[in-house]
Design an enzyme around this catalytic site. Sequence first.
Site, mmCIF file in Angstrom:
data_model
loop_
_atom_site.group_PDB
_atom_site.id
_atom_site.type_symbol
_atom_site.label_atom_id
_atom_site.label_comp_id
_atom_site.label_asym_id
_atom_site.label_seq_id
_atom_site.Cartn_x
_atom_site.Cartn_y
_atom_site.Cartn_z
ATOM 1 N N GLU A 1 -0.466 -3.530 -10.415
ATOM 2 C CA GLU A 1 -0.990 -2.418 -9.497
ATOM 3 C C GLU A 1 -2.330 -2.167 -9.869
ATOM 4 O O GLU A 1 -2.695 -1.815 -10.997
ATOM 5 C CB GLU A 1 -0.091 -1.065 -9.776
ATOM 6 C CG GLU A 1 1.206 -1.094 -9.003
ATOM 7 C CD GLU A 1 1.875 0.271 -9.115
ATOM 8 O OE1 GLU A 1 1.296 1.438 -8.754
ATOM 9 O OE2 GLU A 1 3.308 0.348 -9.229
ATOM 10 N N GLN B 1 -2.069 -1.636 -1.743
ATOM 11 C CA GLN B 1 -1.055 -2.000 -1.178
ATOM 12 C C GLN B 1 -1.273 -3.050 0.058
ATOM 13 O O GLN B 1 -2.546 -3.065 0.434
ATOM 14 C CB GLN B 1 0.333 -1.397 -1.067
ATOM 15 C CG GLN B 1 0.688 -0.321 -2.325
ATOM 16 C CD GLN B 1 1.752 0.426 -1.884
ATOM 17 O OE1 GLN B 1 2.443 0.279 -0.919
ATOM 18 N NE2 GLN B 1 2.179 1.160 -2.934
ATOM 19 N N GLU C 1 5.272 -1.120 -1.120
ATOM 20 C CA GLU C 1 6.368 -0.152 -1.406
ATOM 21 C C GLU C 1 6.704 0.558 -0.174
ATOM 22 O O GLU C 1 6.138 0.697 0.776
ATOM 23 C CB GLU C 1 5.470 0.689 -2.448
ATOM 24 C CG GLU C 1 6.422 1.907 -2.850
ATOM 25 C CD GLU C 1 5.705 2.595 -4.060
ATOM 26 O OE1 GLU C 1 6.302 3.505 -4.587
ATOM 27 O OE2 GLU C 1 4.629 2.447 -4.446
ATOM 28 N N ASN D 1 9.610 0.828 -13.365
ATOM 29 C CA ASN D 1 8.140 0.848 -12.831
ATOM 30 C C ASN D 1 7.733 2.020 -13.538
ATOM 31 O O ASN D 1 8.225 3.177 -13.458
ATOM 32 C CB ASN D 1 8.041 0.929 -11.390
ATOM 33 C CG ASN D 1 6.631 1.548 -10.869
ATOM 34 O OD1 ASN D 1 5.898 0.712 -11.073
ATOM 35 N ND2 ASN D 1 6.635 2.801 -10.506
ATOM 36 N N GLU D 2 6.552 2.234 -14.193
ATOM 37 C CA GLU D 2 5.966 3.153 -14.754
ATOM 38 C C GLU D 2 6.835 4.041 -15.552
ATOM 39 O O GLU D 2 6.926 5.332 -15.143
ATOM 40 C CB GLU D 2 5.277 4.037 -13.588
ATOM 41 C CG GLU D 2 3.931 3.143 -13.175
ATOM 42 C CD GLU D 2 3.058 4.088 -12.188
ATOM 43 O OE1 GLU D 2 3.324 5.137 -11.976
ATOM 44 O OE2 GLU D 2 2.054 3.360 -11.728
ATOM 45 N N TYR E 1 -5.823 2.051 -11.589
ATOM 46 C CA TYR E 1 -6.452 2.297 -10.161
ATOM 47 C C TYR E 1 -8.091 3.008 -10.495
ATOM 48 O O TYR E 1 -8.261 3.554 -11.307
ATOM 49 C CB TYR E 1 -5.855 3.501 -9.317
ATOM 50 C CG TYR E 1 -4.420 2.814 -9.006
ATOM 51 C CD1 TYR E 1 -4.391 2.403 -7.776
ATOM 52 C CD2 TYR E 1 -3.386 3.076 -9.597
ATOM 53 C CE1 TYR E 1 -3.154 1.952 -7.275
ATOM 54 C CE2 TYR E 1 -1.944 2.798 -9.144
ATOM 55 C CZ TYR E 1 -1.884 2.094 -7.818
ATOM 56 O OH TYR E 1 -0.734 1.472 -7.274
#
Length: 494
Positions: A296, A345, A25, A172-173, A239
């Site tokens: 992710e 990432q 990103e 995204n999201e 996460y």
Amino acid sequence: MNKAILNADIERGTISRHIYGHFAEHLGRCIYEGFWVGEDSPIENVHGIRKDVLEALRNLKVPVLRWPGGCFADEYHWKDGVGPRDKRKRMVNAHWGGVIESNHFGTHEFMLLCELLGCEPYICGNVGSGTVQEMREWIEYLTHDGESPMADWRRENGREEPWRLKYFGVGNEGWGCGGNMTAEYYAGLYRQYQTFLNNYGDNRLYKIACGPAGADTHWTEVMMREAAKFMDGISLHHYIVPTGDWTDKGSATEFDEKMWFETLRRTMEMDELIRMHKTIMDKYDPEKRIDLIVDEWGNWHNVEPGTHPRFLYQQNTLRDALVAGVHLNIFNSHNDRVHMANIAQTVNVLQSVILTEGERMVLTPTYHVFDMYKVHQDATRLDLELSGEGYEFEGQVIPKLSATASRDGEGRIHVTVCNLDHANGATLEVELRGVDAVKAVSGRLLTAEAMQAHNTFENPDAVKPVPFGGAQAEGKKLKADLPAKSVVLLTLEV
């Protein structure tokens, strides 16, 4: 005692190489200083892309790279990132520190990076602040062969032939930084936007819908009910925050036994999350046409002291290596649905596999896990029944071992095993069925004296794989003595 039955004659499908994907990103020093230094940099580069990073990632056989975000994707306007670099529009990266984005790394540079890596590009489009037309024209720019406004512009910018693009994410999201939408609202937008993502020539897009965060099964239910027939994959983001507190996630390097255990306990929850979402997907898609894309995942710690709080730069210890190994074992075991996963990432951000500082580069413990596990890419998963001891800490218990087994194209069997226990080794006895005998066994081991061990620019090899001699085979029996807090790869010649 820990026991396993490895049924070499029971095959569980192919482990997609895309499970070993990565995510880059425009955040902190991931793109600039991580991948991109520019053609005039004193750092050795290939058309502006760091050569050392490029070579390190080639070694991992990176199969797919997701870009440009993340939250950045829904504020990114791709037309600002093509054409002569000195004329590209500069912008404010509002999500990640308010810094100025030069747009020197854009579509052409990303597609070149993927070509140099030999990996597939995965582009995430802008739904949050973009338009249907903008997204449609990006696909035309990338993939249309023949006369059209966007294809002609691509040629003017130096690329005659269209690129091949398979994976495309529609936002995204959407539930968060991508627009704070409800599932119902995003489902309608997804149906609209994907309608205009055209297939040009023989290029065929694989459309990925924004899926849930963590345990949000309502989002999955709505998307599968309202838009299943329009998607090829649906994403999942999750996460590991060791403390459970997003305002103070804990140090990447200064932690005790309790935080080690808590981190791995939370990691094991990924298995249940996938099962929850798979159950809903099975309800609407019993043929398993739609894939789960975990694009992710990883550890999210506090930033390193003295670094920009929005650059998300964190160190990477043996604890992160175990987290990576357990995740990959879990993804492998769900290969009937999980087609792709992208660690967050690749360079200098969150649980990265590479850190850079000026001309220096260091490989993290997580990098070494990906290196050890690459044997599973496109291999045939074998049935593995694992039972044994629990790993207990202050009244809580999780499995002590995590493992995956697969057979590669040359007939070798690979078993990856993580011993989560921070203090105690483990003996694993494996009974092999469906083979005549184990002719030879070799291995690699990743561990360290301290839980907090990590690689620095001054000491880049503090944590790295070494040959493993703790396994013996006799007939159809295999015994391995696994050190505490370790990741082990066993290769069996049968």
